[in-house]
Design an enzyme around this catalytic site. Structure first.
Site, short mmCIF file in Angstrom:
data_model
loop_
_atom_site.label_atom_id
_atom_site.label_comp_id
_atom_site.label_asym_id
_atom_site.label_seq_id
_atom_site.Cartn_x
_atom_site.Cartn_y
_atom_site.Cartn_z
N ASN A 1 0.81 -1.00 0.32
CA ASN A 1 -0.13 -0.20 0.22
C ASN A 1 0.69 1.52 -0.48
O ASN A 1 2.01 0.90 0.07
CB ASN A 1 -0.88 0.16 1.26
CG ASN A 1 -2.35 1.11 1.10
OD1 ASN A 1 -2.51 2.05 0.36
ND2 ASN A 1 -3.63 -0.13 1.07
N ARG A 2 -0.07 2.46 0.71
CA ARG A 2 0.52 3.54 0.37
C ARG A 2 1.82 4.18 1.22
O ARG A 2 1.26 3.73 2.08
CB ARG A 2 -0.80 4.66 -0.10
CG ARG A 2 -0.52 3.92 -1.51
CD ARG A 2 -1.64 5.74 -1.86
NE ARG A 2 -2.03 5.36 -3.82
CZ ARG A 2 -2.94 3.78 -3.95
NH1 ARG A 2 -3.33 3.15 -3.25
NH2 ARG A 2 -3.62 3.60 -5.64
N GLU A 33 -7.16 -7.42 0.61
CA GLU A 33 -5.40 -6.95 0.16
C GLU A 33 -5.30 -6.97 1.58
O GLU A 33 -5.74 -6.20 2.48
CB GLU A 33 -4.98 -5.97 -0.80
CG GLU A 33 -4.60 -5.88 -1.89
CD GLU A 33 -4.56 -4.40 -2.24
OE1 GLU A 33 -3.60 -4.25 -2.56
OE2 GLU A 33 -5.44 -4.28 -3.24
N HIS A 76 -1.80 -9.68 -3.75
CA HIS A 76 -2.24 -8.96 -4.51
C HIS A 76 -3.89 -9.56 -5.50
O HIS A 76 -3.68 -9.75 -6.71
CB HIS A 76 -1.61 -8.31 -4.81
CG HIS A 76 -2.40 -5.93 -5.59
ND1 HIS A 76 -3.72 -6.33 -6.76
CD2 HIS A 76 -2.15 -5.18 -4.75
CE1 HIS A 76 -3.72 -5.60 -6.20
NE2 HIS A 76 -2.92 -4.31 -5.58
N SER A 77 -4.11 -11.05 -5.46
CA SER A 77 -4.70 -11.70 -6.71
C SER A 77 -6.26 -10.68 -6.26
O SER A 77 -6.60 -9.71 -5.39
CB SER A 77 -5.45 -13.08 -5.84
OG SER A 77 -4.06 -13.78 -6.05
N TYR A 78 -6.72 -10.55 -7.73
CA TYR A 78 -7.98 -10.32 -8.65
C TYR A 78 -8.76 -11.46 -8.53
O TYR A 78 -8.70 -12.39 -9.63
CB TYR A 78 -7.68 -9.91 -9.75
CG TYR A 78 -6.64 -8.59 -10.05
CD1 TYR A 78 -5.24 -8.27 -9.45
CD2 TYR A 78 -7.32 -6.91 -9.93
CE1 TYR A 78 -4.43 -6.68 -9.72
CE2 TYR A 78 -6.43 -5.94 -9.96
CZ TYR A 78 -5.36 -5.47 -9.48
OH TYR A 78 -4.81 -4.51 -9.95
N ASP A 118 -11.40 1.59 -3.13
CA ASP A 118 -10.23 0.90 -2.87
C ASP A 118 -9.59 2.08 -1.27
O ASP A 118 -8.58 2.45 -1.05
CB ASP A 118 -9.32 2.06 -4.13
CG ASP A 118 -7.68 1.66 -4.10
OD1 ASP A 118 -7.47 0.98 -3.05
OD2 ASP A 118 -7.29 2.25 -5.10
N GLN A 153 -7.72 -4.89 2.16
CA GLN A 153 -8.04 -3.13 1.17
C GLN A 153 -8.92 -2.98 0.23
O GLN A 153 -8.38 -5.10 -0.08
CB GLN A 153 -6.54 -3.03 0.54
CG GLN A 153 -6.24 -2.22 -0.21
CD GLN A 153 -6.68 -0.26 -0.20
OE1 GLN A 153 -6.51 -0.19 1.30
NE2 GLN A 153 -6.91 0.61 -1.01
N HIS A 168 3.30 -0.15 -2.68
CA HIS A 168 3.54 -1.42 -3.17
C HIS A 168 4.65 -1.43 -3.25
O HIS A 168 5.29 -1.99 -4.40
CB HIS A 168 2.92 -1.69 -4.39
CG HIS A 168 1.50 -2.00 -3.75
ND1 HIS A 168 1.02 -2.10 -3.12
CD2 HIS A 168 0.48 -2.17 -4.97
CE1 HIS A 168 -0.79 -2.26 -2.67
NE2 HIS A 168 -0.62 -2.45 -3.88
C1 GLA Z 1 -3.81 -1.71 -4.56
C2 GLA Z 1 -4.60 -0.14 -4.66
C3 GLA Z 1 -5.06 0.49 -6.19
C4 GLA Z 1 -3.45 0.21 -6.99
C5 GLA Z 1 -4.16 -1.41 -7.10
C6 GLA Z 1 -3.14 -2.26 -8.51
O1 GLA Z 1 -5.07 -1.71 -4.44
O2 GLA Z 1 -4.45 0.72 -3.68
O3 GLA Z 1 -4.91 1.64 -5.82
O4 GLA Z 1 -2.77 1.01 -6.96
O5 GLA Z 1 -3.25 -1.53 -5.69
O6 GLA Z 1 -3.57 -0.82 -9.39
#
Ligand code: GLA
Length: 356
Positions: A82-83, A318, A181-183, A253, A290, A108
């Site tokens: 994360n940030r 996440e 970070h699985s989608y 997000d 997240q 990340h």
């Molecule tokens: C995380 C962030 C999102 C985005 C994704 C990747 O989930 O919180 O804002 O950057 O990664 O695209």
């Protein structure tokens, strides 16, 4: 044999990469590569018993290299998920500057984060096949202090679960926040959005953000907001509401507060797709998750099986410590010191429901 290992090409620097296929008698199958610890495929049966792939990703290594066609699909994220605001933090009176790679912020783990390195892999066969991935991140890598040794074990269990165990130790005081970070798209063929998926998250609050997605430091109760997922709600129901928090992120997000600090493994979320009947239950020891509703997917990524991933065609859950923790005194700490061991567990459990 419930694990197969195959060569999977090499990185731009010429390092060989492998991919492992893990299977259980219950019908769960995962493909995991030691490049970035990426889960490329995850197959689980629908209510008719037909297997389908529930994660976004690629068939080959190349699109993952340099994130050319991959917004962290399936990857391990570190050193600090994360940030981090302006990529800056202070530890023991010293200021550290990380490379900034997301607007004004670090995201990340930076440009060469854990999703972009080759992990040493050890397959462990048995009733519950697993792959143990180890990466030793040198002191100063991506701006982070201390040599960090990370060990992440992926296991498929007889209970139809994908279990992740994370462990990290350091040679000098540092910060660490690891996630995957699985989608997910439970329809099984990623050919439409996830707005009909029903989501439950056991969180009474989120950590609200500013327009650069950095937490303000407050806790915002979910009551009466589009963030109340304490009972099952369709993702699409309120994602486009006129709400400042949704506007800042272009959808969901946000970090949902699960606990005040790390704790024993607890069930925290459930995702249900009524079309396929697939259910995914999430349990974790982590204090936050997240929830990202795939807002940045925009049809520019060509994925597996010729699919083009459009807006909100997947979502991420996440499990993690809260964003920007190093700059937020009220958040549970991500500091790791020599002699301490960071450990966490997250379990994604798959089943089916006959309900609609
Ligand atoms: C995380 C962030 C999102 C985005 C994704 C990747 O989930 O919180 O804002 O950057 O990664 O695209």
């Amino acid at each position: 044999m419930s694990i197969e290992q195959q060569p999977w090409g090499e990185t731009d620097a010429g390092t060989s990469v492998s991919i492992f296929t893990l299977r259980t008698p219950s019908g769960l199958e995962a493909r995991i590569t030691n490049f970035g610890g990426i889960v490329t495929h995850l197959l689980t049966p629908d209510r008719e018993g037909t297997p389908g792939d529930v994660v976004l990703g690629h068939d080959t290594l190349k699109p993952y290299l340099g994130r050319a066609q991959s917004p962290y699909f399936g990857a391990l994220i570190g050193r600090h998920a994360n940030r981090i605001a302006r990529g800056r933090f202070e530890l023991d009176g010293q200021t550290y500057q990380l490379p900034v790679n997301n607007g004004p912020n670090s995201l990340h783990g930076g440009p060469g984060g854990f999703d972009q390195v080759v992990w040493q892999a050890e397959p462990i066969d048995g009733d519950e096949p697993s792959v143990r991935l180890t990466y030793v991140s040198p002191d100063g890598e991506e701006g982070y202090p201390g040599t960090l040794t990370a060990v992440v074990t992926y296991t498929l269990t007889t209970a139809n679960e994908l279990r992740l165990h994370y462990r990290a130790t350091t040679s000098a005081p540092t910060i660490v926040n690891l996630t995957n970070h699985s989608y997910f798209n439970l329809t099984g063929d990623a050919s439409r959005d996830v707005l009909d998926h029903e989501l439950t998250i056991a969180a009474e609050a989120i950590t609200p953000i500013d327009e650069t997605l950095i937490p303000t430091g407050d806790f915002q109760k979910v009551d009466g907001t589009p963030f109340d997922f304490r009972t099952p709600r369709k993702i699409g129901e309120r994602v486009n509401d006129d709400d400042e928090q949704l506007r800042f992120a272009g959808g969901y997000d946000h970090n949902f507060v699960l606990a005040e600090r790390p704790r024993a493994l607890a069930h925290v979320a459930r995702l249900f797709d009524s079309a396929s009947g697939r259910v995914m239950d999430v349990a974790t020891t982590q204090p936050g998750v997240q929830f990202y509703s795939g807002n940045f997917l925009d049809g520019s990524v060509h994925g597996k099986d010729g699919r083009v991933y459009e807006h909100r065609w997947a979502l991420c859950l996440e499990t993690q410590h809260f964003p920007d923790t190093p700059n937020q005194p009220r958040f549970p700490s991500t500091v790791l010191r020599p002699g301490e061991v960071f450990e966490s567990t997250t379990v994604y459990a798959f089943s089916v429901s006959s309900g609609r």
